[in-house]
Enzyme design. Structure first.
Site, mmCIF file in Angstrom:
data_model
loop_
_atom_site.group_PDB
_atom_site.id
_atom_site.type_symbol
_atom_site.label_atom_id
_atom_site.label_comp_id
_atom_site.label_asym_id
_atom_site.label_seq_id
_atom_site.Cartn_x
_atom_site.Cartn_y
_atom_site.Cartn_z
ATOM 1 C CG HIS A 155 10.099 -3.221 23.193
ATOM 2 N ND1 HIS A 155 10.611 -1.940 23.165
ATOM 3 C CD2 HIS A 155 10.515 -3.825 22.058
ATOM 4 C CE1 HIS A 155 11.304 -1.780 22.058
ATOM 5 N NE2 HIS A 155 11.276 -2.904 21.367
ATOM 6 C CG HIS A 186 10.944 -8.125 20.252
ATOM 7 N ND1 HIS A 186 10.161 -7.593 19.266
ATOM 8 C CD2 HIS A 186 11.855 -7.162 20.546
ATOM 9 C CE1 HIS A 186 10.583 -6.369 18.964
ATOM 10 N NE2 HIS A 186 11.613 -6.087 19.728
HETATM 11 P P1 AMP Z 1 12.468 -2.673 18.552
HETATM 12 O O1 AMP Z 1 12.988 -2.611 17.140
HETATM 13 O O2 AMP Z 1 13.088 -3.745 19.374
HETATM 14 O O3 AMP Z 1 12.521 -1.316 19.218
HETATM 15 O O4 AMP Z 1 10.955 -3.114 18.411
HETATM 16 C C1 AMP Z 1 9.890 -2.232 18.313
HETATM 17 C C2 AMP Z 1 8.693 -3.066 17.952
HETATM 18 O O5 AMP Z 1 7.525 -2.311 18.188
HETATM 19 C C3 AMP Z 1 8.655 -3.499 16.478
HETATM 20 O O6 AMP Z 1 8.626 -4.916 16.403
HETATM 21 C C4 AMP Z 1 7.378 -2.839 15.963
HETATM 22 O O7 AMP Z 1 6.708 -3.664 15.030
HETATM 23 C C5 AMP Z 1 6.572 -2.664 17.228
HETATM 24 N N1 AMP Z 1 5.581 -1.607 17.185
HETATM 25 C C6 AMP Z 1 5.717 -0.364 16.672
HETATM 26 N N2 AMP Z 1 4.588 0.341 16.837
HETATM 27 C C7 AMP Z 1 3.713 -0.463 17.484
HETATM 28 C C8 AMP Z 1 2.368 -0.318 17.951
HETATM 29 N N3 AMP Z 1 1.687 0.819 17.791
HETATM 30 N N4 AMP Z 1 1.791 -1.365 18.584
HETATM 31 C C9 AMP Z 1 2.461 -2.520 18.761
HETATM 32 N N5 AMP Z 1 3.737 -2.722 18.343
HETATM 33 C C10 AMP Z 1 4.348 -1.719 17.711
#
Ligand code: AMP
Ligand code: ZN
Length: 138
Positions: A101, A103
């Site tokens: 993903h 950001h």
């Molecule tokens: P990372 O730390 O780069 O793996 O980012 C994971 C991101 O996913 C974090 O910013 C979380 O807030 C986000 N996240 C976790 N669960 C969900 C969800 N169900 N829907 C949308 N975003 C999410």
């Protein structure tokens, strides 16, 4: 291939809810459920890929093209001062969801986001060695 325990696979397939901004055959653009700042967006490929290390470069190119388009619209619509584009790979790099993903994190004057690191001081020789090693393997 969809991974059973992957929340972003579930979001990509519609099995789990998300605030979706845009969706095409390859990608989903959605709001982060736990945003760092107002308007924090995530772009995910619909097919499960864990990280940049498994990502097809051409597909990453199309994803970044979409990211650029979304970022420009966000800049117009949200009252932001700037933006960080962030992509974590591996737990030691802060990855918590192991489905690729990107950001898009809007930045505001008084926000509390920090991405600070202490600069290291390699010698010119060390830098050259690293640069040459990567260049030679490409
Ligand atoms: P990372 O730390 O780069 O793996 O980012 C994971 C991101 O996913 C974090 O910013 C979380 O807030 C986000 N996240 C976790 N669960 C969900 C969800 N169900 N829907 C949308 N975003 C999410
Ligand atoms: Zn997945």
């Amino acid at each position: 291939m969809k991974q059973e325990d992957c929340i972003f696979c579930k979001i990509a397939s519609g099995e789990m809810n998300s605030i979706t901004i845009l969706e095409n055959s390859e990608f989903k653009v959605m709001l982060d459920r736990f945003p760092a700042t107002r308007g924090h967006v995530l772009i995910i490929p619909k097919e499960h890929v864990e990280s940049i290390f498994e990502m097809e470069p051409e597909k990453a190119g199309r994803l970044f093209q979409l990211a650029t388009q979304i970022a420009q619209v966000m800049k117009k619509e949200l009252d932001m001062e700037g933006m960080n584009v962030l992509q974590n790979n591996g737990s030691c790099a802060g990855q918590t969801v192991f489905h690729f993903h990107l950001h898009l994190i809007p930045r505001y004057k008084e926000d509390e986001v920090t991405f600070k690191w202490k600069a290291t001081e390699p010698t010119e020789e060390e830098l050259l060695m690293i640069g040459n090693r990567i260049a030679a393997a490409l």
